[in-house]
Design a protein around this motif. Structure first.
Motif, PDB file in Angstrom:
ATOM      1  N   ARG A 153       0.830  -1.190   0.000  1.00  0.00           N
ATOM      2  CA  ARG A 153       0.000   0.000   0.000  1.00  0.00           C
ATOM      3  C   ARG A 153       0.872   1.250   0.000  1.00  0.00           C
ATOM      4  NH1 ARG A 153      -5.378  -0.754  -1.236  1.00  0.00           N
ATOM      5  NH2 ARG A 153      -6.103  -2.698  -0.281  1.00  0.00           N
ATOM      6  N   ALA A 154       0.402   2.294  -0.724  1.00  0.00           N
ATOM      7  CA  ALA A 154       1.159   3.538  -0.802  1.00  0.00           C
ATOM      8  C   ALA A 154       1.231   4.213   0.555  1.00  0.00           C
ATOM      9  CB  ALA A 154       0.504   4.480  -1.821  1.00  0.00           C
ATOM     10  N   TYR A 155       0.151   4.056   1.363  1.00  0.00           N
ATOM     11  CA  TYR A 155       0.187   4.699   2.682  1.00  0.00           C
ATOM     12  C   TYR A 155       1.188   3.999   3.602  1.00  0.00           C
ATOM     13  CZ  TYR A 155      -3.186   0.990   3.942  1.00  0.00           C
ATOM     14  OH  TYR A 155      -3.834  -0.211   4.151  1.00  0.00           O
ATOM     15  N   ILE A 182     -11.795   6.328   0.592  1.00  0.00           N
ATOM     16  CA  ILE A 182     -11.152   6.927   1.756  1.00  0.00           C
ATOM     17  C   ILE A 182      -9.830   7.509   1.307  1.00  0.00           C
ATOM     18  CG2 ILE A 182     -12.236   5.464   3.512  1.00  0.00           C
ATOM     19  CD1 ILE A 182      -9.734   3.718   3.444  1.00  0.00           C
ATOM     20  N   ILE A 183      -9.370   8.523   2.059  1.00  0.00           N
ATOM     21  CA  ILE A 183      -8.070   9.144   1.797  1.00  0.00           C
ATOM     22  C   ILE A 183      -7.162   8.789   2.961  1.00  0.00           C
ATOM     23  CG2 ILE A 183      -6.846  11.309   1.403  1.00  0.00           C
ATOM     24  CD1 ILE A 183      -9.460  12.492   0.377  1.00  0.00           C
ATOM     25  N   PRO A 184      -6.102   8.003   2.752  1.00  0.00           N
ATOM     26  CA  PRO A 184      -5.224   7.597   3.840  1.00  0.00           C
ATOM     27  C   PRO A 184      -4.235   8.716   4.203  1.00  0.00           C
ATOM     28  CG  PRO A 184      -5.177   6.007   2.022  1.00  0.00           C
ATOM     29  CD  PRO A 184      -5.789   7.249   1.508  1.00  0.00           C
ATOM     30  N   PHE A 185      -4.201   9.034   5.494  1.00  0.00           N
ATOM     31  CA  PHE A 185      -3.189   9.923   6.060  1.00  0.00           C
ATOM     32  C   PHE A 185      -2.301   9.025   6.944  1.00  0.00           C
ATOM     33  CE2 PHE A 185      -6.184  12.863   4.621  1.00  0.00           C
ATOM     34  CZ  PHE A 185      -5.683  14.162   4.676  1.00  0.00           C
ATOM     35  N   SER A 186      -1.003   8.938   6.684  1.00  0.00           N
ATOM     36  CA  SER A 186      -0.151   8.009   7.432  1.00  0.00           C
ATOM     37  C   SER A 186       1.103   8.703   7.946  1.00  0.00           C
ATOM     38  CB  SER A 186       0.235   6.809   6.555  1.00  0.00           C
ATOM     39  OG  SER A 186       0.873   7.245   5.371  1.00  0.00           O
ATOM     40  N   ARG A 187       1.698   8.081   9.004  1.00  0.00           N
ATOM     41  CA  ARG A 187       2.898   8.633   9.617  1.00  0.00           C
ATOM     42  C   ARG A 187       3.762   7.477  10.138  1.00  0.00           C
ATOM     43  NH1 ARG A 187       4.090  13.682  11.010  1.00  0.00           N
ATOM     44  NH2 ARG A 187       5.710  14.033  12.556  1.00  0.00           N
ATOM     45  N   ARG A 188       5.099   7.640  10.081  1.00  0.00           N
ATOM     46  CA  ARG A 188       6.008   6.591  10.559  1.00  0.00           C
ATOM     47  C   ARG A 188       5.879   6.417  12.060  1.00  0.00           C
ATOM     48  NH1 ARG A 188      11.981   7.268   8.270  1.00  0.00           N
ATOM     49  NH2 ARG A 188      12.048   5.130   9.066  1.00  0.00           N
ATOM     50  N   TRP A 189       6.019   5.119  12.460  1.00  0.00           N
ATOM     51  CA  TRP A 189       6.021   4.781  13.899  1.00  0.00           C
ATOM     52  C   TRP A 189       7.413   4.269  14.216  1.00  0.00           C
ATOM     53  CZ3 TRP A 189       3.437  -0.151  16.233  1.00  0.00           C
ATOM     54  CH2 TRP A 189       3.526  -0.104  17.621  1.00  0.00           C
TER      55      TRP A 189
END
Length: 732
Positions: A153-155, A182-189
């Motif tokens: 997945r791109a997110y 849906i529009i995915p907003f993602s952030r590194r953990w």
């Protein structure tokens, strides 16, 4: 060729004539009026056209502002959502690092925490925690965790390979909510050592993100597009308005649309972070000329495009243009009609002035032929003409009086009514009486009411009244002398009456002594002579008394000696004096005043004299077999009325006007049938007038006469009961 310094050759005759005609036309008042009207029409329409063009520019400027405001509104909504999502993911990273169940897959506590955070964020559809291998550790959905790897997945790949910033991917189809985008907003953990631990993903519902825009009725004015920095369209309202392939939500599940398919917009974004252009916007019905505002969202990978059709921006301007065009057309027609009307009125005025000039010459001839002084003046009182008779009367030439006020001749010319006697002033200051008559001179002709636009000239006719005033003065002097002579006559009669009463009383007294045979007996012939002497003396004394009373009344010297008088007693005493004469003439007297009727405050002798005169006249002019009726009573206004009615010969109608004049009788011939001086009714009326009452007569020739005496309520001092008397007497 003409030699320099030589005179210019004359213009051809036709050219000179044309130039003269042109100068005459340009100098014409009608031409100037027409040109002024056309110039006014041109100015009005120019101003309206300028206003329309200016309104179009203002409408386009307003449309550009509207598109920029629309873009800013979506930018604000996007920034608020992106910032809130970014902060949520940061908080979630801290919570996972803090909670012991953070690394453990499928923790109930973490699930509840994610669901609670999702429910508190309206725009979120789901929260997902993906580990470093691409497997889902936690999510907020009610479904079991998916077992399919998410590493493609791109997110997931974007944050893993792109760094610490918030990563936004293209819209995808939700696996939790089938059929929705849906529009995915993602952030590194990251772990405590900074190593890659996984990805935190917030699935944003685009329909909720666009709720604010849809509440503003975007589709009625324009459209908005939210895209990624690479041109991938995330959100479009209205759906499919841009005409690009794919979309962010709805029934299209193909590839997402891209702004790169819109060259003008993509070029503007390549060179500016914010710009407003005009371009043909693609749409489902074809290209539409539109105002386009493009913006890059600072700090986040978003691009915003807002469009507004030029037709929508100019809709109100077109309505205003139609209104102003109608106004311009109406004003053009109105000005043209007004100009035509003014030109026509000017032509009429020229005609009226020509007629006025002709009438003025005609009137001048008439005025110079008149013997009276005639002065014409306008409504302001300024003298217009001055005929020859006026020049002679006032000793001043006409040229010196033209334009002068009429008051220079007659100071009181404007005061009071017309046809008056005034005082005029000659040029040398000498005053003399004149008669002044003013009338309106109708220059327009006709006999009806004067029109408001008809010229008004007043004509004053002045007549020298010096001779007439002298005659009036002589007449007044003659009248004064006549009045003095009449007063002297009245005084002479009064004095002579006093002088005559003394010997008459002696004659009557001696006749009564002789008749009583005090000095001896007398024979029948002597007694007859004594009776004639007594009756003649008594008759002459009555005449003298009447003349004396009339003289006092005319001289205003008769004084009332007022006292309380019983009406029935006064009537009874007067009836005793005429009863024998009535009986000898065969006239019946009916006395209906036999009881107490009223007590009056009057002069006893004068009141009785009035009653006696009325009864005497009734007896005198009633033939044998006739009757006389005397009645009295109170009237409705509490006044008193006494009526003497007979069935005698009556009074001719032509004598009624002179009935109460002294020394006037219906028969003035020397052989009249009835004796008398003609003073009885005149004296009676004067006595009644002195008491504030009235004496009236109603008579029918051959049927009889009714004389009515009325006294006001102030003369009645007592009103006893009417036992034995008649009802109140009706008005005669």
């Amino acid at each position: 060729m003409p030699v320099p310094g030589s005179a210019s050759p004359p213009l051809p005759r036709s050219t000179a004539g044309l130039a003269g005609a042109l100068r005459g036309r340009l100098g014409s008042v009608r031409f100037l009026m027409t040109a002024s009207g056309l110039a006014f029409i041109l100015v009005v329409n120019t101003l309206i056209g300028y206003g329309i063009l200016q309104g179009r520019r203002e409408a386009l400027d307003a449309g550009e502002r509207a598109t920029r405001d629309l873009a800013r509104m979506l930018e604000s909504q996007t920034l608020r959502t992106a910032f809130a999502v970014d902060q949520l993911l940061r908080d979630l990273s801290f919570a996972l690092d803090t909670l012991p169940d953070g690394p453990r897959r499928g923790s109930t506590a973490i699930h509840d925490h994610l669901r609670q955070r999702r429910d508190n964020f309206a725009e979120l559809a789901d929260l997902v925690v993906v580990d470093g291998d691409g497997l889902a550790l936690h999510h907020s959905a009610e479904l079991p965790l998916p077992t399919v790897p998410l590493s493609d997945r791109a997110y997931f790949t974007g944050p893993r390979d792109g760094g610490q910033d918030l990563h936004v991917s293209a819209a995808i189809t939700s696996r939790v909510r089938p059929g929705t985008q849906i529009i995915p907003f993602s952030r590194r953990w990251l772990d405590t050592d900074g190593g890659f631990r996984g990805v935190l993903v917030a699935m944003v519902d685009p329909t909720r993100l666009a709720a604010t825009l849809e509440s503003r009725d975007i589709d009625r004015k324009g459209s908005v597009i939210l895209a990624l920095g690479d041109g991938t369209i995330l959100l479009e309202r209205p759906q499919g308005h841009s005409g690009t392939q794919g979309g962010s939500d709805g029934g299209n599940h193909g590839e997402p649309g891209r702004l790169t398919d819109w060259p003008a917009v993509w070029t503007a974004l390549a060179t500016h972070d914010e710009a407003t252009i005009r371009d043909a916007a693609p749409g489902p019905g074809g290209s539409t000329d539109s105002l386009v505002s493009v913006r890059r969202v600072q700090g986040y990978p978003f691009v915003i495009v807002a469009t507004l059709p030029v037709a929508a921006a100019l809709a109100e301007w077109r309505r205003d243009t139609a209104a102003w065009t109608s106004i311009g057309t109406v004003m053009t027609i109105a000005i043209a009609l007004l100009t035509a009307f003014v030109v026509r009125q000017h032509a009429r005025r020229d005609e009226d002035q020509a007629r006025l000039a002709r009438a003025s010459r005609r009137i001048r001839g008439i005025l110079d032929s008149m013997l009276d002084a005639v002065v014409t003046f306008d409504t302001a009182g300024r003298i217009v003409t001055f005929n020859r008779a006026a020049e002679m009367m006032f000793a001043v030439p006409e040229r010196e009086m033209i334009g002068q006020p009429i008051e220079a001749l007659i100071p009181d010319a404007r005061g009071g009514a017309n046809d008056r006697d005034l005082t005029a002033l000659r040029h040398d200051g000498h005053a003399f009486p004149v008669g002044f008559t003013v009338s309106d001179l109708r220059l327009g002709g006709g006999t009806g009411a004067m029109r408001p636009d008809e010229p008004r000239i007043h004509v004053g006719v002045i007549r020298d009244m010096t001779r007439r005033k002298q005659q009036e003065a002589e007449l007044i002097a003659s009248k004064t002398q006549a009045e003095l002579a009449n007063r002297a006559k009245s005084e002479f009669l009064a004095n002579m009456s006093h002088e005559l009463r003394t010997p008459l009383n002696a004659i009557i007294g001696f006749a009564e002594v002789l008749d009583s045979e005090f000095f001896g007996t007398v024979n029948e012939r002597q007694k007859s002579c004594i009776t004639d002497i007594h009756d003649s003396g008594r008759h002459l004394l009555d005449i003298v008394n009447a003349v004396l009373d009339m003289s006092k009344l005319e001289a205003g010297q008769f004084e009332l000696c007022e006292e309380a008088v019983e009406v029935h007693e006064a009537v009874a005493q007067c009836l005793m004096m005429v009863r024998d004469r009535a009986a000898s003439g065969g006239v019946a007297i009916h006395n209906e005043v036999t009881a107490a009727i009223a007590t009056l405050w009057v002069d006893r002798r004068a009141f009785k004299q009035v009653i006696l005169n009325l009864l005497s006249n009734a007896v005198k002019f009633t033939p044998g077999g006739g009757s006389i009726t005397i009645t009295a009573g109170m009237e409705q206004d509490r006044g008193f009325a006494l009526i003497v009615a007979d069935t005698g010969i009556g009074i001719p109608p032509d004598f009624m006007a002179d009935l109460f004049q002294p020394f006037r009788q219906a028969e003035n011939a020397a052989n009249r049938r009835y004796e008398g001086t003609g003073l009885g009714l005149s004296i009676s009326k004067n006595f009644v007038d002195l008491h504030g009452g009235t004496l009236t007569c109603r008579s029918t020739p051959g049927a009889g006469t009714t004389m009515t005496v009325r006294l006001p309520a102030g003369r009645v001092i007592e009103q006893p009961s009417k036992i034995g008397s008649h009802a109140p007497v009706p008005a005669a």
